[in-house]
Structure formats: C-alpha cells, structure tokens
Design a protein around this motif. Structure first.
Motif, mmCIF file in Angstrom:
data_model
loop_
_atom_site.group_PDB
_atom_site.id
_atom_site.type_symbol
_atom_site.label_atom_id
_atom_site.label_comp_id
_atom_site.label_asym_id
_atom_site.label_seq_id
_atom_site.Cartn_x
_atom_site.Cartn_y
_atom_site.Cartn_z
ATOM 1 N N VAL A 196 0.848 -1.189 0.000
ATOM 2 C CA VAL A 196 0.000 0.000 0.000
ATOM 3 C C VAL A 196 0.883 1.238 0.000
ATOM 4 O O VAL A 196 1.843 1.326 0.774
ATOM 5 N N ARG A 197 0.550 2.170 -0.888
ATOM 6 C CA ARG A 197 1.210 3.471 -0.885
ATOM 7 C C ARG A 197 0.152 4.551 -1.098
ATOM 8 O O ARG A 197 -0.640 4.468 -2.046
ATOM 9 N N ASP A 198 0.132 5.526 -0.193
ATOM 10 C CA ASP A 198 -0.817 6.639 -0.278
ATOM 11 C C ASP A 198 -2.255 6.151 -0.408
ATOM 12 O O ASP A 198 -3.060 6.702 -1.176
ATOM 13 N N GLY A 199 -2.583 5.091 0.331
ATOM 14 C CA GLY A 199 -3.949 4.584 0.361
ATOM 15 C C GLY A 199 -4.347 3.710 -0.805
ATOM 16 O O GLY A 199 -5.474 3.218 -0.864
ATOM 17 N N VAL A 200 -3.439 3.492 -1.769
ATOM 18 C CA VAL A 200 -3.727 2.670 -2.941
ATOM 19 C C VAL A 200 -3.116 1.279 -2.742
ATOM 20 O O VAL A 200 -1.946 1.151 -2.371
ATOM 21 N N ASP A 244 3.955 2.033 2.360
ATOM 22 C CA ASP A 244 3.491 2.382 3.700
ATOM 23 C C ASP A 244 3.142 1.143 4.515
ATOM 24 O O ASP A 244 3.270 1.131 5.740
ATOM 25 N N GLU A 245 2.659 0.110 3.854
ATOM 26 C CA GLU A 245 2.308 -1.149 4.506
ATOM 27 C C GLU A 245 2.329 -2.239 3.451
ATOM 28 O O GLU A 245 2.302 -1.961 2.244
ATOM 29 N N ALA A 246 2.401 -3.489 3.894
ATOM 30 C CA ALA A 246 2.446 -4.602 2.949
ATOM 31 C C ALA A 246 1.943 -5.858 3.644
ATOM 32 O O ALA A 246 1.972 -5.977 4.875
ATOM 33 N N ALA A 277 1.733 -3.723 9.133
ATOM 34 C CA ALA A 277 0.304 -3.518 8.902
ATOM 35 C C ALA A 277 -0.022 -2.039 8.991
ATOM 36 O O ALA A 277 0.755 -1.229 9.490
ATOM 37 N N GLY A 278 -1.191 -1.700 8.493
ATOM 38 C CA GLY A 278 -1.678 -0.331 8.519
ATOM 39 C C GLY A 278 -3.172 -0.328 8.322
ATOM 40 O O GLY A 278 -3.816 -1.395 8.324
ATOM 41 N N PRO A 279 -3.771 0.828 8.122
ATOM 42 C CA PRO A 279 -5.240 0.892 8.046
ATOM 43 C C PRO A 279 -5.837 0.097 6.894
ATOM 44 O O PRO A 279 -6.912 -0.497 7.057
ATOM 45 N N VAL A 280 -5.172 0.054 5.743
ATOM 46 C CA VAL A 280 -5.736 -0.704 4.627
ATOM 47 C C VAL A 280 -5.658 -2.206 4.908
ATOM 48 O O VAL A 280 -6.630 -2.945 4.701
ATOM 49 N N THR A 281 -4.517 -2.662 5.399
ATOM 50 C CA THR A 281 -4.379 -4.075 5.761
ATOM 51 C C THR A 281 -5.412 -4.469 6.804
ATOM 52 O O THR A 281 -6.054 -5.533 6.708
#
Length: 298
Positions: A196-200, A244-246, A277-281
């Motif tokens: 994930v980068r910039d919410g994508v 940002d996350e993966a 992890a992050g919000p999308v994950t």
C-alpha cells in the motif's frame, strides 16, 4: 489420522503411493491447498476451477467431477472430526511406464491430506491469527520461471523453483520474494504479494509469471467492495521497500502483514526496509474475517 487415497480412507501409516507414480518420479501432478471453515471448503469453486486449468495444462484427464473431488474432501474431514482445517488435494496420472512421455490416464492417483488448522481472525475479536506474527521476507536471487517455460497458472507438484528460493533464506526469514526474469516483483515462494502506498493497494499483475491465488482474488474483491483503490501493475523491489504497509496472502496465512523486507536487488542500493500492517491491511483483514463468518458460521 486418516487420509483419502485412491477412493479409500486409510490410516496415515498406510497412506502411500507407488515409487513409480509419475507425481513422485517427475512432479507430473496437480494439487490445490484449501482452507476449510465450519466443515466446508472456502472458495471451493475457485479452487476447483484452478485445479481444472492445471490439469488441462498437463493434459491430465483424471475423469472425476468437481463434486466427486469435494465429496472425498468431506469424507476425509468427517473421518478425522475436523471442522477448521488445512487440506491438500493432489491428482496425478498414477503409475505408468518409466518414460518421460505420459500415456492415457487409466488409473489416476488422488490423495486428500488434511490437518487441523484453527480458524484465523483478529485477536480483538477473540480469534488468534493463523500465523505466529507478522512475516519477514527477503528478495532472493532465484528468479521465477518464465510463463513460456512453465505456465504460472499451473499449480503442479514441481515446486523446485519455490524450494530453491526458500533455500536462500535465513532461519529468521519467513518468505522469499521472487522476481521475474526482468527483475520485477513476482510473488512469494508460496504467497501473493500486496503493498500500500498513499492509500492505494498495489499487487503485481497476472500478466507476469504469477500464480492466480484464490485468496489474492478474494482480497481484490473485498478491496473493490470497500472502495479501496487498486492498481495491478509491474513493480520493482524499491516500490515494495518504499511502501506504507504490505502483506502476503495464501490459503493458510489468509492475510499476513509483512513487517520487513531484506535482501539485495542490484541497483537499488538498499537492502532492507521496515513495513508492517496499517489501516488498509486492517480493513481488508476485518472484511476477510467477516466474509468467512457470514459464509461459514452464520
């Protein structure tokens, strides 16, 4: 434990195949690894379709219907009193004369192997993940076999490419990130890759030599339903390291956060990156858990 071998349930110590079996001799066999929740296979239709495509690529006509194969899985689960499980379904041409060119399939070997695998989920929902913690990975020198040499969509017993990739890892690294022959990100040795980068949400395109994972497809469907923008494309290791996350996906891990990427990849000049992890994950993990809940437990 009992396994299903050639139409019969047998104790594990009797679950054997011939040393002349083509799956053993040449890796000439197809298989699927599936998850079972609440006694039923998750995404059975997708797994059955992929198994059929693999058998078509091998010209392996085993003569069994999808329903017959699923019935053998169900029988094996019932025999072992398993509701949440790991299942490996393998199909080979069986025993044939010891030459490279295969003959008509007269007596295929079909094996169902099962093991207990508790349901995954989120700890804050009272469910422990199926993995011990976020994964670490390393970019390895072993490259993915080009699709023109071995069809990437075919899930066969010939797993030497993944084995060689895993042999490069240290004891503390969970997964090998494999590049294609042009140095672009392909997949993990046994997983598909997302970042994930910039919410994508990004993932390598199936235009490359990438196995079309069933969990990968489910994640893309969930992302669309949640309004998460998705891009499938061609990426290099630097794209992953700057994310940002993966996370990684497969049937046993479900969605597993990727905490760090090690290894060198030539010109990048950077050999490690901290991810996680992050919000999308987390949104996708929640959505996956909700789908399992609604389809298998309600």
């Amino acid at each position: 434990m009992q396994y299903h071998v050639d139409g019969e349930l047998v104790p594990v110590e009797e679950a054997t195949v011939s040393v002349r079996n083509r799956g053993f001799m040449y890796g000439d066999a197809a298989f699927e690894t599936v998850r079972v929740y609440g006694g039923e296979v998750f995404e059975w239709r997708a797994h059955a379709d992929r198994l059929r495509r693999t058998c078509d690529a091998l010209a392996l006509d085993h003569g069994l219907s999808d329903d017959e194969l699923r019935d053998r899985i169900r029988e094996t689960l019932r025999a072992n009193d398993l509701d949440d499980a790991y299942v490996k379904l393998s199909v080979s041409r069986g025993v044939q004369p010891g030459k490279l060119s295969p003959g008509p399939v007269e007596d295929p070997t079909v094996v169902v192997y099962v093991a207990d695998l508790p349901r995954g989920g989120r700890p804050d929902r009272g469910k422990e993940p199926v993995w011990d913690g976020p994964a670490t990975a390393a970019v390895v020198e072993t490259r993915r076999i080009p699709d023109a040499a071995l069809p990437a969509h075919a899930k066969t017993h010939n797993y030497l490419n993944g084995i060689l990739a895993r042999l490069e890892l240290g004891d503390e690294v969970d997964e090998a990130v494999v590049l294609d022959s042009d140095g672009n990100l392909a997949e993990g040795a046994t997983s598909n890759l997302f970042f994930v980068r910039d919410g994508v949400l990004h993932t390598p395109s199936l235009d490359g030599p990438i196995l079309p994972g069933v969990t990968r497809r489910v994640v893309l469907e969930l992302a669309e339903s949640k309004g998460i923008p998705v891009e499938e494309g061609t990426y290099d290791p630097a794209d992953l390291r700057s994310a940002d996350e993966a996370f990684l996906t497969n049937s046993t891990w479900e969605l597993r956060p990727l905490a760090a990427v090690e290894g060198t990849d030539g010109e990048s000049g950077d050999d490690s990156a901290e991810l996680g992890a992050g919000p999308v994950t987390e949104r996708l993990t929640d959505a996956f858990d909700a789908r399992v809940e609604s389809e298998h437990y309600e």
